[in-house]
Design an enzyme around this catalytic site. Structure first.
Site, short mmCIF file in Angstrom:
data_model
loop_
_atom_site.label_atom_id
_atom_site.label_comp_id
_atom_site.label_asym_id
_atom_site.label_seq_id
_atom_site.Cartn_x
_atom_site.Cartn_y
_atom_site.Cartn_z
N ASP A 49 39.69 38.31 37.56
CA ASP A 49 40.82 39.23 37.57
C ASP A 49 41.72 40.28 37.44
OD1 ASP A 49 43.28 37.80 39.87
OD2 ASP A 49 43.90 39.09 37.70
N TYR A 54 45.83 47.65 35.72
CA TYR A 54 45.47 47.31 35.40
C TYR A 54 44.77 48.91 34.20
CZ TYR A 54 46.70 42.39 36.30
OH TYR A 54 47.28 40.85 36.12
N LYS A 79 43.99 44.19 42.75
CA LYS A 79 45.26 44.01 43.23
C LYS A 79 46.12 45.21 44.54
CE LYS A 79 46.23 39.93 40.53
NZ LYS A 79 45.72 40.44 39.58
N HIS A 110 50.03 42.57 44.56
CA HIS A 110 50.36 42.39 43.38
C HIS A 110 51.58 41.62 43.43
CE1 HIS A 110 49.25 43.42 39.35
NE2 HIS A 110 50.45 43.09 38.95
#
Ligand SMILES: NC(=O)c1ccc[n+]([C@@H]2O[C@H](COP(=O)([O-])OP(=O)(O)OC[C@H]3O[C@@H](n4cnc5c(N)ncnc54)[C@H](OP(=O)(O)O)[C@@H]3O)[C@@H](O)[C@H]2O)c1
Length: 272
Positions: A49, A54, A79, A110
């Site tokens: 994930d 990120y 996302k 998200h």
């Protein structure tokens, strides 16, 4: 209840999602993230994930390729970030370029920003084009889901939300179950905030397991997809070593009772 590391749940679009995955939020891009993802794949995880936000999609892609496991054998989620709602298609293209993949298994909105329902139609098109095999949402409350269901045509395959005994979102879980939306538990370890809770330690001792393992097993026994994060090989292995015991019905109930509406991440309940 037969749970194994290879167990997959069927999504409402017919696709399968491995019930246990590795989260990589705050796992530093580069060697750290590559090593974490590789360690997870070696330990038997088949679900990663990540998210555009990120900043480590390149590392996730590199580790997937380095593993030697065929792309089809690994479930990859990314996302759509809040500032990219103007052009979800371009955002997914950018993610795919970084991952060096031609599709993701799951593409999530998200966070429920205002343009979410318009963006959802763009995600429907991305799914139809094969770039996102499944599509879903994250941080959606019952209000956000009801609005989405009323205004659009595709029921999300997944709603990824914070979920652990200290934030036992029973109503949301029931709502999603009734509509065939799989719930993914993020921050399942409370980001560490409650791993030393004496009540939890008591239960962990009884099963000779760590408190992290009890939280992961609790989520699995509730039928949730669960994506604990660790950047440490030993803890990555520990978090997957949860298939040789079962929490009793009485202890599941006890854990359910730990709820204190603790949010360790963001609180989407007032997102308009
Ligand atoms: N959609 C969203 O808005 C959203 C929000 C939050 C999270 N997520 C996803 O969910 C994933 C997991 O959530 P999270 O990262 O917030 O938190 P988490 O998984 O609840 O906790 C991670 C923390 O626990 C530590 N840890 C991991 N295993 C442990 C163990 N066995 N014993 C003791 N400590 C342990 C980790 O440290 P070490 O790394 O040092 O082991 C890290 O500090 C994220 O990585 C991300 O993929 C999504």
């Amino acid at each position: 209840m037969e749970l194994t590391i290879a167990k997959k749940l069927k999504l409402n679009d017919g696709r399968l999602i491995p019930q246990l995955g590795l989260g990589v939020w705050q796992t530093r891009a580069g060697p750290t993230c590559e090593a974490a993802v590789l360690a997870a794949l070696e330990a038997g995880y088949r679900h990663i994930d990540t998210a555009a936000m990120y900043g480590n999609e390149e590392s996730v892609g590199a580790a997937v390729r380095a593993s030697g496991i065929p792309r089809e054998g690994i479930f990859v989620t990314t996302k759509l970030w809040n500032s990219d709602h103007g052009n979800p298609e371009r955002a997914l293209e950018a993610s795919l370029r970084k991952l060096k993949m031609n599709y993701v298994d799951l593409y999530l909105i998200h966070y429920p920003v205002r343009q979410r329902n318009r963006s959802w139609r763009a995600l429907e098109a991305l799914q139809a084009g094969g770039k996102a095999r499944s599509i879903g949402v994250s941080n959606f409350t019952i209000t956000h889901l009801n609005e989405l269901l009323a205004e659009t045509n595709t029921v999300p395959a997944v709603n990824q939300v914070e979920f652990h005994p200290y934030l036992y979102q029973r109503e949301l879980l029931d709502f999603c179950a009734r509509r065939g939306i799989a719930v993914e538990a993020y921050s399942p370890l409370t980001k560490g905030a409650r791993l030393k809770d004496p009540k939890l330690i008591g239960i962990a001792r009884k099963y000779s397991k760590s408190t992290a393992q009890i939280l992961i097993r609790w989520a699995l026994q509730h039928g949730l997809v669960v994506i604990p994060k660790s950047a440490n090989r030993k803890r990555i292995v520990e978090n997957a070593d949860v298939f040789d015991f079962e929490i009793s019905a009485a202890d599941m109930q006890l854990l359910d009772g730990f709820n204190e509406n603790l949010r360790t991440c963001w609180d989407p309940t007032d997102a308009p």
